[in-house]
Enzyme design. Structure first.
Site, short mmCIF file in Angstrom:
data_model
loop_
_atom_site.label_atom_id
_atom_site.label_comp_id
_atom_site.label_asym_id
_atom_site.label_seq_id
_atom_site.Cartn_x
_atom_site.Cartn_y
_atom_site.Cartn_z
N SER A 142 24.84 56.53 -11.50
CA SER A 142 24.80 55.10 -11.82
C SER A 142 23.19 55.08 -11.82
CB SER A 142 25.31 54.40 -10.91
OG SER A 142 24.77 52.80 -11.03
N TYR A 155 27.25 50.00 -2.52
CA TYR A 155 27.36 51.09 -3.86
C TYR A 155 26.01 51.55 -4.01
CZ TYR A 155 27.86 51.81 -8.83
OH TYR A 155 27.96 52.37 -10.22
#
Length: 277
Positions: A142, A155
């Protein structure tokens, strides 16, 4: 087609980026096995792609489920050339100050068990087949694996951990298995949040990402999931990517080259070059 005769196993492949990857790899003439928790979506994949796709229902947090996916893939297609650990959840940018103390441990475990341990389980389960095929692993990272504010601390820390996995496993599995990572940006998808934070039923598609990213990214728009799939095809292609291992491709829409005062420095190029849009 570049991947004719190749076999790919994708976790979290029944929706979002994973679904786009399945469609792209089938289009490249690969056979694809998918491990996903949604039996309904897996059935739809098999309906759409027929014998080119094998759906396996399971939880990426379970090593036994991952081993079942690997064994069923080999039983049906004969091998595994490419593994794409892709299943994940997002913490909806929940800042540390907003993480409830009573939920912090459970939220940490949930995010890391899915986004990190699930990846380790996938490689562990597929390792014999990958070594036998001299295959490769492509981790979905990501932009949050490279920058702050792509999520909250849970995250972001998990995605930074995946960057470390790419590097460590590229070393450990050489020279038999290549290991690389692709860092996609925001995608309008069904990506869910941690159930431990009451976000299990929330989808990232409810966030106005397109409007947010339009003003932030130098490319001026939010890419579609399908536009990220070419990077995975590149890494999976034996001839094109043979020297690539430990490589990290951060597909960030130019986020890393933003100017101080504007996202893109060429907004006036059409006017200055007298080009009609």
């Amino acid at each position: 087609m570049k991947l004719t005769g190749e076999v790919v196993l994708i976790t979290g492949g029944a929706s979002g980026l994973g679904r786009a990857l399945v469609d792209r790899f089938v289009a490249e003439r690969a056979k694809v096995a998918v491990l996903d928790k949604s039996a309904e979506r897996l059935a739809q994949l098999e309906t759409d792609h027929g014998d080119n796709v094998l759906g396996v229902t399971g939880d990426v947090r379970s090593l036994e489920d991952q081993k079942q996916a690997a064994s069923r893939c080999v039983a049906k297609f004969g091998k595994i050339d490419t593994l794409i650990p892709n299943a994940g959840i997002w913490d909806y940018s929940t800042a540390l100050i907003d993480l409830p103390e009573e939920s912090l441990d459970a939220a940490f475990d949930e995010v890391f068990h899915i986004n990190v341990k699930g990846y380790i389980h996938a490689v562990k389960a597929c390792l014999p087949a990958l070594v036998a095929s001299r295959g490769n692993v492509i981790f979905t990272i990501s932009n949050a694996g490279f920058y702050p504010n792509g999520g909250g601390p849970l995250y972001t820390a998990a995605k930074h951990a995946v960057v470390g996995l790419v590097r460590e496993l590229a070393f450990e599995l050489a020279p038999y298995v290549r290991v690389n990572g692709v860092g996609p940006g925001g995608i309008n998808s069904d990506l869910r949040g941690p159930s431990s934070l009451g976000m299990g039923g929330k989808a990232i598609s409810t966030v106005p990402l397109a409007d947010m990213l339009k003003s932030v990214l130098p490319i001026g728009r939010m890419p579609e999931a399908e536009e990220y799939t070419g990077a995975y095809v590149f890494f999976a292609t034996r001839g094109d990517a043979a020297p690539a291992t430990g490589a990290l491709l951060n597909y960030d829409g130019g986020l890393g080259v933003r100017g101080f005062f504007s996202g893109a420095g060429g907004n006036d190029l059409l006017e200055r070059l007298n080009i009609n849009s």
